[in-house]
Design an enzyme around this catalytic site. Structure first.
Site, PDB file in Angstrom:
ATOM      1  N   SER A  56     -17.557  30.122  41.068  1.00  0.00           N
ATOM      2  CA  SER A  56     -16.690  31.005  41.868  1.00  0.00           C
ATOM      3  C   SER A  56     -17.546  32.094  42.482  1.00  0.00           C
ATOM      4  O   SER A  56     -18.587  32.465  41.916  1.00  0.00           O
ATOM      5  CB  SER A  56     -15.637  31.648  40.971  1.00  0.00           C
ATOM      6  OG  SER A  56     -14.978  32.704  41.639  1.00  0.00           O
ATOM      7  N   TYR A  85     -13.644  36.911  33.465  1.00  0.00           N
ATOM      8  CA  TYR A  85     -13.569  35.733  34.358  1.00  0.00           C
ATOM      9  C   TYR A  85     -14.871  35.631  35.173  1.00  0.00           C
ATOM     10  O   TYR A  85     -15.506  34.565  35.209  1.00  0.00           O
ATOM     11  CB  TYR A  85     -12.354  35.822  35.289  1.00  0.00           C
ATOM     12  CG  TYR A  85     -12.326  34.655  36.258  1.00  0.00           C
ATOM     13  CD1 TYR A  85     -12.082  33.363  35.801  1.00  0.00           C
ATOM     14  CD2 TYR A  85     -12.585  34.827  37.621  1.00  0.00           C
ATOM     15  CE1 TYR A  85     -12.090  32.276  36.674  1.00  0.00           C
ATOM     16  CE2 TYR A  85     -12.594  33.751  38.496  1.00  0.00           C
ATOM     17  CZ  TYR A  85     -12.348  32.476  38.010  1.00  0.00           C
ATOM     18  OH  TYR A  85     -12.374  31.399  38.879  1.00  0.00           O
TER      19      TYR A  85
HETATM   20  P1  NDP Z   1      -5.278  25.217  38.734  1.00  0.00           P
HETATM   21  O1  NDP Z   1      -4.652  26.119  37.732  1.00  0.00           O
HETATM   22  O2  NDP Z   1      -4.417  24.609  39.772  1.00  0.00           O
HETATM   23  O3  NDP Z   1      -6.056  24.030  37.976  1.00  0.00           O
HETATM   24  C1  NDP Z   1      -6.735  24.225  36.770  1.00  0.00           C
HETATM   25  C2  NDP Z   1      -6.932  22.885  36.078  1.00  0.00           C
HETATM   26  O4  NDP Z   1      -7.678  23.109  34.878  1.00  0.00           O
HETATM   27  C3  NDP Z   1      -5.622  22.221  35.697  1.00  0.00           C
HETATM   28  O5  NDP Z   1      -5.672  20.843  35.990  1.00  0.00           O
HETATM   29  C4  NDP Z   1      -5.536  22.437  34.189  1.00  0.00           C
HETATM   30  O6  NDP Z   1      -4.910  21.323  33.556  1.00  0.00           O
HETATM   31  C5  NDP Z   1      -7.025  22.456  33.802  1.00  0.00           C
HETATM   32  N1  NDP Z   1      -7.196  23.183  32.544  1.00  0.00           N
HETATM   33  C6  NDP Z   1      -7.044  24.519  32.328  1.00  0.00           C
HETATM   34  N2  NDP Z   1      -7.206  24.797  31.031  1.00  0.00           N
HETATM   35  C7  NDP Z   1      -7.456  23.612  30.398  1.00  0.00           C
HETATM   36  C8  NDP Z   1      -7.693  23.239  29.051  1.00  0.00           C
HETATM   37  N3  NDP Z   1      -7.708  24.139  28.046  1.00  0.00           N
HETATM   38  N4  NDP Z   1      -7.905  21.939  28.770  1.00  0.00           N
HETATM   39  C9  NDP Z   1      -7.883  21.013  29.746  1.00  0.00           C
HETATM   40  N5  NDP Z   1      -7.672  21.303  31.053  1.00  0.00           N
HETATM   41  C10 NDP Z   1      -7.452  22.586  31.364  1.00  0.00           C
HETATM   42  O7  NDP Z   1      -6.445  26.076  39.398  1.00  0.00           O
HETATM   43  P2  NDP Z   1      -7.557  25.734  40.503  1.00  0.00           P
HETATM   44  O8  NDP Z   1      -7.451  24.344  40.963  1.00  0.00           O
HETATM   45  O9  NDP Z   1      -7.505  26.814  41.494  1.00  0.00           O
HETATM   46  O10 NDP Z   1      -8.866  25.954  39.638  1.00  0.00           O
HETATM   47  C11 NDP Z   1      -9.830  24.938  39.396  1.00  0.00           C
HETATM   48  C12 NDP Z   1     -11.177  25.591  39.191  1.00  0.00           C
HETATM   49  O11 NDP Z   1     -11.551  26.290  40.363  1.00  0.00           O
HETATM   50  C13 NDP Z   1     -11.228  26.615  38.045  1.00  0.00           C
HETATM   51  O12 NDP Z   1     -12.444  26.461  37.351  1.00  0.00           O
HETATM   52  C14 NDP Z   1     -11.196  27.943  38.789  1.00  0.00           C
HETATM   53  O13 NDP Z   1     -11.809  28.971  38.054  1.00  0.00           O
HETATM   54  C15 NDP Z   1     -11.967  27.606  40.041  1.00  0.00           C
HETATM   55  N6  NDP Z   1     -11.765  28.455  41.196  1.00  0.00           N
HETATM   56  C16 NDP Z   1     -10.515  28.631  41.744  1.00  0.00           C
HETATM   57  C17 NDP Z   1     -10.366  29.427  42.870  1.00  0.00           C
HETATM   58  C18 NDP Z   1      -9.051  29.689  43.505  1.00  0.00           C
HETATM   59  O14 NDP Z   1      -8.923  30.691  44.245  1.00  0.00           O
HETATM   60  N7  NDP Z   1      -8.043  28.877  43.310  1.00  0.00           N
HETATM   61  C19 NDP Z   1     -11.536  30.033  43.522  1.00  0.00           C
HETATM   62  C20 NDP Z   1     -12.776  29.795  42.851  1.00  0.00           C
HETATM   63  C21 NDP Z   1     -12.876  29.017  41.754  1.00  0.00           C
HETATM   64  P3  NDP Z   1      -3.772  21.448  32.424  1.00  0.00           P
HETATM   65  O15 NDP Z   1      -3.035  22.716  32.646  1.00  0.00           O
HETATM   66  O16 NDP Z   1      -2.952  20.206  32.628  1.00  0.00           O
HETATM   67  O17 NDP Z   1      -4.532  21.408  31.141  1.00  0.00           O
HETATM   68  C1  8X3 Z   2     -11.369  32.695  42.033  1.00  0.00           C
HETATM   69  C2  8X3 Z   2     -11.753  33.604  43.131  1.00  0.00           C
HETATM   70  O1  8X3 Z   2     -11.971  36.025  43.795  1.00  0.00           O
HETATM   71  O2  8X3 Z   2      -9.909  35.358  42.693  1.00  0.00           O
HETATM   72  O3  8X3 Z   2     -12.491  32.316  41.319  1.00  0.00           O
HETATM   73  O4  8X3 Z   2     -11.942  35.556  41.440  1.00  0.00           O
HETATM   74  S1  8X3 Z   2     -11.388  35.204  42.729  1.00  0.00           S
END
Ligand code: NDP
Ligand code: 8X3
Length: 252
Positions: free
Chosen positions: A136, A149
């Site tokens: 991120s 985070y």
């Molecule tokens: P979502 O919440 O939509 O997806 C997160 C996924 O992670 C889900 O499929 C969830 O599955 C899985 N997950 C979370 N905790 C667990 C666990 N304990 N065990 C197994 N699976 C888990 O979020 P995003 O798609 O936005 O996020 C995906 C990645 O991208 C993350 O690493 C996030 O930090 C990163 N990110 C997101 C950004 C954004 O603005 N959206 C920007 C930058 C980075 P389930 O709940 O079914 O277990």
């Molecule tokens: C997610 C992007 O800026 O909300 O990783 O932390 S931010």
């Protein structure tokens, strides 16, 4: 022969979009998550192109057991996408919830570590493969309330680089994808613990990045020739940019 990808966290957001994009481009996807109904929907949709693995990535024995259950013919994983992760809360450090901090460390750091350690030996043995970590911009640029985070994503950045060092001389690639503000995922709903209004406010009137944008970048990274390693790629919506550092004035 289809390439085999293992993608963590495919039940929503980036992981879901990455799964669809990879399958539409001829990959077979082993997809993980805790929400079984969502995994079942994907299985229904993609049949033999999708192998669901239902487990909590924070739990090492569960993760090992799920990994060991992958059918023999799909065990040669070509691409690992370490995507599962979350942010919890936006409180400043002195007020933050310690359980939230542990949950983020256990998922974003330990879960990613477990999965990498499980998948890597086979890649090394075959001298081929690609690990794409979802970091991120929060791992580079601090913001108030980002505390743990951001620190977990800084781990992802440095772990990715250190893997490259360990893999010297091997034909195995490691890339860190560092997105900024992306909408249409469950990320903010999870961060704000189900408060839909708070989550929506963040994206209102913003032309944010879409999960499909990240999925296309993941595909593109893996499609580069095997002698080309993109170490990291930082992506922001055009609408998101930098602001001045905070300077506190003396009140006299
Ligand atoms: P979502 O919440 O939509 O997806 C997160 C996924 O992670 C889900 O499929 C969830 O599955 C899985 N997950 C979370 N905790 C667990 C666990 N304990 N065990 C197994 N699976 C888990 O979020 P995003 O798609 O936005 O996020 C995906 C990645 O991208 C993350 O690493 C996030 O930090 C990163 N990110 C997101 C950004 C954004 O603005 N959206 C920007 C930058 C980075 P389930 O709940 O079914 O277990
Ligand atoms: C997610 C992007 O800026 O909300 O990783 O932390 S931010």
């Amino acid at each position: 022969m289809s390439k085999i990808a293992l993608v963590t966290g495919v039940t929503s957001g980036f992981g879901l979009a990455i799964t669809k994009t990879l399958i539409n481009n001829g990959y077979l996807v082993i997809g993980t998550g805790r929400r079984l109904p969502k995994l079942n929907e994907l299985k229904q949709q993609f049949q033999e192109k999708f192998i669901p693995l239902n487990f909590d990535i924070q739990n090492l024995p569960e993760t090992q057991q799920a990994f060991n259950s992958i059918p023999q013919e799909y065990q040669n994983i070509d691409l690992l996408v370490n995507n599962a992760g979350l942010a919890l809360g936006l409180e400043v450090a002195n007020k933050a919830n310690l359980d939230d901090w542990q949950n983020m460390v256990d998922t974003n750091i330990k879960g990613l570590m477990f999965m990498t350690r499980l998948v890597l030996p086979n890649m090394v043995e075959r001298n081929t493969g690609h690990i794409i970590n979802i970091g991120s911009i929060a791992g580079t640029y601090p913001y108030p309330g980002g505390n743990v985070y951001g620190a977990t994503k800084a781990f992802v950045k440095q772990f990715s680089l250190n893997l490259r060092a360990d893999l010297a001389g091997k034909n195995i690639r490691v890339s860190n994808v560092e997105p900024g503000l992306c909408g249409e995922t469950d990320f903010s709903l999870v961060r704000f613990k189900g408060d839909e209004q708070k989550a929506q406010n963040l994206y209102e009137n913003v032309n944010y990045i879409k999960p499909e944008d990240i999925a296309n970048i993941v595909l593109w990274l893996n499609q580069q020739p095997s002698h080309v390693n993109i170490n990291s790629i930082e992506i922001m919506p055009t609408a998101q940019t930098f602001s001045a550092l905070n300077v506190s004035k003396k009140n006299n």
